[in-house]
Structure formats: C-alpha cells, structure tokens
Write a protein that holds these residues in place. Structure first.
Motif, PDB file in Angstrom:
ATOM      1  N   SER A  21     -42.852  25.186  86.400  1.00  0.00           N
ATOM      2  CA  SER A  21     -41.800  25.052  87.405  1.00  0.00           C
ATOM      3  C   SER A  21     -41.294  26.439  87.805  1.00  0.00           C
ATOM      4  N   PRO A  22     -40.625  26.549  88.954  1.00  0.00           N
ATOM      5  CA  PRO A  22     -40.118  27.867  89.363  1.00  0.00           C
ATOM      6  C   PRO A  22     -39.231  28.528  88.310  1.00  0.00           C
ATOM      7  N   GLN A  72     -45.604  18.687 100.582  1.00  0.00           N
ATOM      8  CA  GLN A  72     -46.123  19.549  99.520  1.00  0.00           C
ATOM      9  C   GLN A  72     -46.349  20.973 100.029  1.00  0.00           C
ATOM     10  N   GLY A  73     -46.749  21.098 101.301  1.00  0.00           N
ATOM     11  CA  GLY A  73     -46.913  22.428 101.870  1.00  0.00           C
ATOM     12  C   GLY A  73     -45.598  23.179 101.938  1.00  0.00           C
ATOM     13  N   ASP A 118     -30.966  22.631  90.589  1.00  0.00           N
ATOM     14  CA  ASP A 118     -31.221  21.573  91.563  1.00  0.00           C
ATOM     15  C   ASP A 118     -32.371  21.943  92.505  1.00  0.00           C
ATOM     16  N   ILE A 119     -32.462  23.214  92.920  1.00  0.00           N
ATOM     17  CA  ILE A 119     -33.558  23.636  93.787  1.00  0.00           C
ATOM     18  C   ILE A 119     -34.874  23.604  93.014  1.00  0.00           C
ATOM     19  N   ASP A 120     -34.851  24.034  91.778  1.00  0.00           N
ATOM     20  CA  ASP A 120     -36.037  23.975  90.925  1.00  0.00           C
ATOM     21  C   ASP A 120     -36.552  22.546  90.828  1.00  0.00           C
ATOM     22  N   GLN A 121     -35.637  21.607  90.633  1.00  0.00           N
ATOM     23  CA  GLN A 121     -36.038  20.208  90.502  1.00  0.00           C
ATOM     24  C   GLN A 121     -36.610  19.657  91.802  1.00  0.00           C
ATOM     25  N   LEU A 122     -36.002  20.010  92.941  1.00  0.00           N
ATOM     26  CA  LEU A 122     -36.486  19.512  94.228  1.00  0.00           C
ATOM     27  C   LEU A 122     -37.902  20.008  94.520  1.00  0.00           C
ATOM     28  N   VAL A 123     -38.114  21.300  94.325  1.00  0.00           N
ATOM     29  CA  VAL A 123     -39.438  21.857  94.576  1.00  0.00           C
ATOM     30  C   VAL A 123     -40.463  21.245  93.630  1.00  0.00           C
ATOM     31  N   ASP A 137     -44.951  17.372  92.668  1.00  0.00           N
ATOM     32  CA  ASP A 137     -45.432  16.452  91.627  1.00  0.00           C
ATOM     33  C   ASP A 137     -45.707  17.175  90.314  1.00  0.00           C
ATOM     34  N   VAL A 138     -44.842  18.120  89.952  1.00  0.00           N
ATOM     35  CA  VAL A 138     -44.988  18.809  88.676  1.00  0.00           C
ATOM     36  C   VAL A 138     -44.722  17.819  87.545  1.00  0.00           C
ATOM     37  N   PRO A 139     -45.635  17.656  86.597  1.00  0.00           N
ATOM     38  CA  PRO A 139     -45.438  16.684  85.506  1.00  0.00           C
ATOM     39  C   PRO A 139     -44.165  16.965  84.717  1.00  0.00           C
TER      40      PRO A 139
END
Length: 495
Positions: free
Chosen positions: A214-215, A180-181, A225-230, A235-237
């Motif tokens: 989200s970003p 998470q960090g 894909d990067i947005d989803q990974l981060v 743990d973004v709902p």
C-alpha cells in the motif's frame, strides 16, 4: 508511408508542419507541429493507413473531438490523407505548455493534499467522459499534464487505447479499468512509484510476496483514508472496505477524504492494548507513560475553571457597560460597499436555497470549479465544505484569474437582509446578486465585500436588494501548502 520515416519540415494537408519528433510507440509517431493556418503549435499523432489499428484510431479521435471538458486535450482534426510516400492517418491535438506527471515526480512524490486534489480532478474528468460514452482505458503518468497555472490536462482520451489495441468488454469494464488507472496515478503521485506492470519512467512499486504494498508501506505520513481509497481501487489484498469501481465513486470519496493521519491508540506501559480498558474510557496513562488525572480530579478542576470564567465574564460585562460599548459579535464586518451592521449576528427569516452551482468563467476559467461538491456549502453542516481547486498563483489582476465562486438559486426574487459565509482560512470575497443566472462576473451586481474572512462573515446590502441569484465570489484564497485553495463551509441567507 511509414510514420517513423517522416522528416522534420514535412507538411500535412498543406497546413501542419512537423517540427519535432517526440517519440514513437509501435507504428505510431508523435510530433510537435505548427498549424500554419492558425499560427499555433499543435500535437500530431501519425500512423500508416495500413496499420491494423488505423480505422479504430480514426473513429476514436472523431468521437473524442466532441468532448468539451477542458481537462482533456482537445482533438482538433483527424483524417486520412494521401501523400507521395503513401497513405497516413493523423490526429491533431491542442498543444499546451505543461509538465507530465512522470517529470513532476522526478524530484519525489507530491504532498498528500496535492496528490489528492490531482487524483480527484482526474477521476471527476473521467466520470464526465464516461457520461459521454468515452473512456481512456490506459491512463499512465505520461498522460497527465499540469500547466504552470496548476490546471490538469489529460492526454489521449479514447485515442491512446485505440493506438494500443486496448478495448473494454462493456461500460462496467471500462469504468473499472479507468478507476484503476486513476488510482494507479494516485499511487504514483503519493509515492513516486508505479504500481502497474507497464514501464512509465518511474521505479516499480514494491510487493510483499505477490501482493502490492500500500502507499503507506512505501512512504511514511500518507493519510490513512487516502491510502485506503487508493488501495481499495487497486484491489490491494487485505484492504478494509468495499471496492471502488467507478471514477464517480472515487471522485466522491476523495472529496470527502481529509488529509489527516490515523492517530494510534494510547497504550499503558507494559505492552497491554487499549482493549483492556472499557469502551469510551481514556487509558489511565498518556503517551509518555504518565498517569492521567482521575475523573474526580478532572471534575474538580473543571468546576474551578467554570467559576473563574463566569466571574471574568461578569467583570468584563461591567467594564463594557461602563464604557458604553456594544457587543460586535464574532463576524468580520463588510467594507464600505455594505452598510454598518452593528451586531454581526444574522437576523431575519432564513431563505431556503433551491440550487447551487459554481462559476469559473472564461477566458481564465474552464467553466467548472469542483461543481460536484457545491452542495456541501448549503447542506447545513460546517463539517463539510465546497473546496476550490488548488492554484499555484494567488487571484487578482497580476494572478491567474480574478476569482471563482458559488451561485445560489433562491427559486424566486427574494428581499435580502444578510448573507453569512463561513470559510476556512483568510479569504477575500464579494457578494453579488442578479435576477437572471449569468455566465460571467459582470452579469451580477456587487452587493457587499469582506476581507480576510476566517471562519465567519455577515454581509448586508447598503440599500434594499431583491434578487433570485446570489453569487459568493472569492477574490483571494488562503495559502495551502505550496499553493492557494479556498474552502466555503456554509452559506446562509436571510430575508
């Protein structure tokens, strides 16, 4: 002794002269100091020996001192010392000229490709630390440094958490906290906003109610894909896909991520969705509302195109035959260090590569060049690639370093007929060989070179060569955004 009462010029153990007070956190003071014994700058962390965290800080520093990964600032010394003002615990770190991520983001977020590489590097470094039984537990932008050469350095492994009294319940909890960090640092790099509750010098990330945005909701153009990974790691709902719980998983996923954005489905006029069309079929309208050509029309024009291409190929073949020319293939030919190859197609029996690793030798290299992805260069797929780190300077005598490369282990001494290298972007490279695996460039003999390789080069030795190890050494990288980065899709060898 109160660390916050120390004056510039104070000397510790008759060796470390405290020169500049950098800041403080609670009862801990941070200084830039000078190691008078070795005549070098160092960083010093000071806290009173009576502090409740002093023993934990000292233990964490001594464990961190054993870490050899160059992506972490090294702990050089740690001890408790008596002084006329009282007893104090100090931790001495190496000092590097670098900028922390908070300052880097003062002018705005990083380009997505640069942010991805930065986060992948941090995740890979923390995975290495976890394998040594250490964790960071409180990673923030101020703990991430980037040198003028583009190298990443992480500050405070184990020690910073001890200073703040942060502990993990077990290895699983430590891995989750560090994942998470890293993801939070990635969020900051992509948006210049901080998603955590701590104050970091960055503006706080926005929320939709209680849920973190989200970003991509904060900044347009961030790859899906990067947005989803981060988002998954944080743990973004509402984020699709499984949670990411370890630095290793995050590093691997970022290595597979492509810096592309999701293209929205084409919709016909009137607002109906693509679900109104059979799966696998194109919508009959393009994005300008114009009707697409029907299947019959497309096939008819396709047939005309085929006839024209065949006729052109036959005519061109007659011209080449009449001139007495040869088909030179589509490869880049080697320079004078390799024999003329005639046709650029690789011939001979393929050699199975038994293992592959990276070579990034000192003093300019740190020993590893995204080694976790090296296998992608020999997996038989051009859809994957081993990618170098991103550099702010080009390689060469006047650049950051001479090069980086891949070492292929053939398992036994093998006669070499050719080495085919597929790259992305104009790349200069050398093929070198050795009977024993070496740790330095000079341990490998030059076999052939090629310049401006973009897509494919077939390199052949001028004389008979038999070797167990083949080094693909990149000496110049293609431009990538504001820096330079190389990609090797595939290396194949024939005997």
């Amino acid at each position: 002794m109160s660390p916050n009462a120390v004056e510039p010029g104070t000397r510790l153990v008759d060796r470390y002269r405290l020169d500049k007070h950098l800041g403080e956190a609670g009862g801990t003071a941070y200084w830039r100091a000078h190691d008078e014994l070795l005549d070098r700058s160092v960083g010093v962390c000071l806290l009173s020996a009576d502090d409740s965290q002093a023993e934990r800080v000292l233990g964490a520093a001594r464990r961190a001192a054993a870490v050899t990964d160059p992506r972490f600032l090294r702990v050089l010394d740690a001890s408790e010392v008596e002084s006329p003002l009282g007893s104090v615990v100090y931790v001495v770190n190496e000092w590097v000229r670098a900028t922390n991520l908070t300052d880097l983001l003062a002018d705005g977020p990083l380009p997505p490709a640069e942010a991805r590489d930065l986060v992948r590097e941090i995740a890979d470094a923390l995975d290495s630390a976890h394998r040594d039984g250490l964790a960071h537990l409180c990673l923030q932008p101020e703990h991430v440094l980037r040198t003028s050469h583009g190298q990443v350095k992480i500050v405070g492994l184990a020690v910073e958490a001890a200073v703040r009294g942060i502990e993990a319940t077990d290895e699983t909890d430590a891995a989750h906290r560090d994942t998470q960090g890293v993801a939070a640092v990635g969020y900051a790099a992509l948006t210049a906003r901080w998603p955590g509750p701590e104050s970091t010098g960055l503006a706080a990330a926005p929320h939709d109610g209680d849920a973190l945005c989200s970003p991509r909701q904060v900044r347009a153009g961030i790859p899906h894909d990067i947005d989803q990974l981060v988002s998954r790691a944080l743990d973004v709902p509402g984020t699709a896909g499984p949670a990411v719980r370890t630095p290793a998983a995050l590093a691997a996923a970022l290595g597979d991520a492509r810096v592309t954005t999701r293209v929205p489905a084409v919709r016909p006029p009137g607002g109906s969705t693509s679900d109104s069309f059979p799966p696998g079929r194109l919508a009959p309208y393009d994005d300008q509302g114009r009707r697409r050509p029907g299947r019959t029309t497309v096939l008819a024009w396709g047939a005309v195109a085929v006839v024209l291409c065949v006729g052109l190929a036959l005519a061109l073949g007659q011209v080449i035959t009449g001139l007495g020319g040869e088909d030179s293939g589509d490869a880049t030919t080697p320079d004078s260090t390799s024999s003329p190859s005639g046709s650029a197609a690789a011939t001979g029996d393929p050699v199975t590569v038994q293992g592959v690793s990276t070579l990034d030798p000192p003093p300019d290299g740190n020993g590893d060049e995204n080694g976790y992805a090296a296998q992608r260069a020999v997996d038989g797929k051009t859809s994957t690639a081993w990618t170098t780190k991103s550099y702010n300077e080009q390689f060469g005598p006047a650049g950051l370093k001479d090069g980086v490369g891949l070492v292929l282990d053939l398992g036994a001494p093998t006669p070499l007929s050719s080495v085919t290298v597929r790259t992305v972007g104009a790349t200069d490279l050398e093929i070198r060989t050795a009977d024993q695996e070496g740790a330095a460039l000079d341990d490998y003999d030059l076999m052939a070179t090629a310049s401006d390789v973009d897509r494919r080069a077939v390199l052949r030795p001028q004389d008979d060569v038999t070797a167990r190890y083949v080094l693909v050494w990149l000496t110049s990288l293609p431009a990538d955004g504001t820096g330079y980065r190389g990609q090797v899709q595939e290396v194949t060898i024939t005997r």
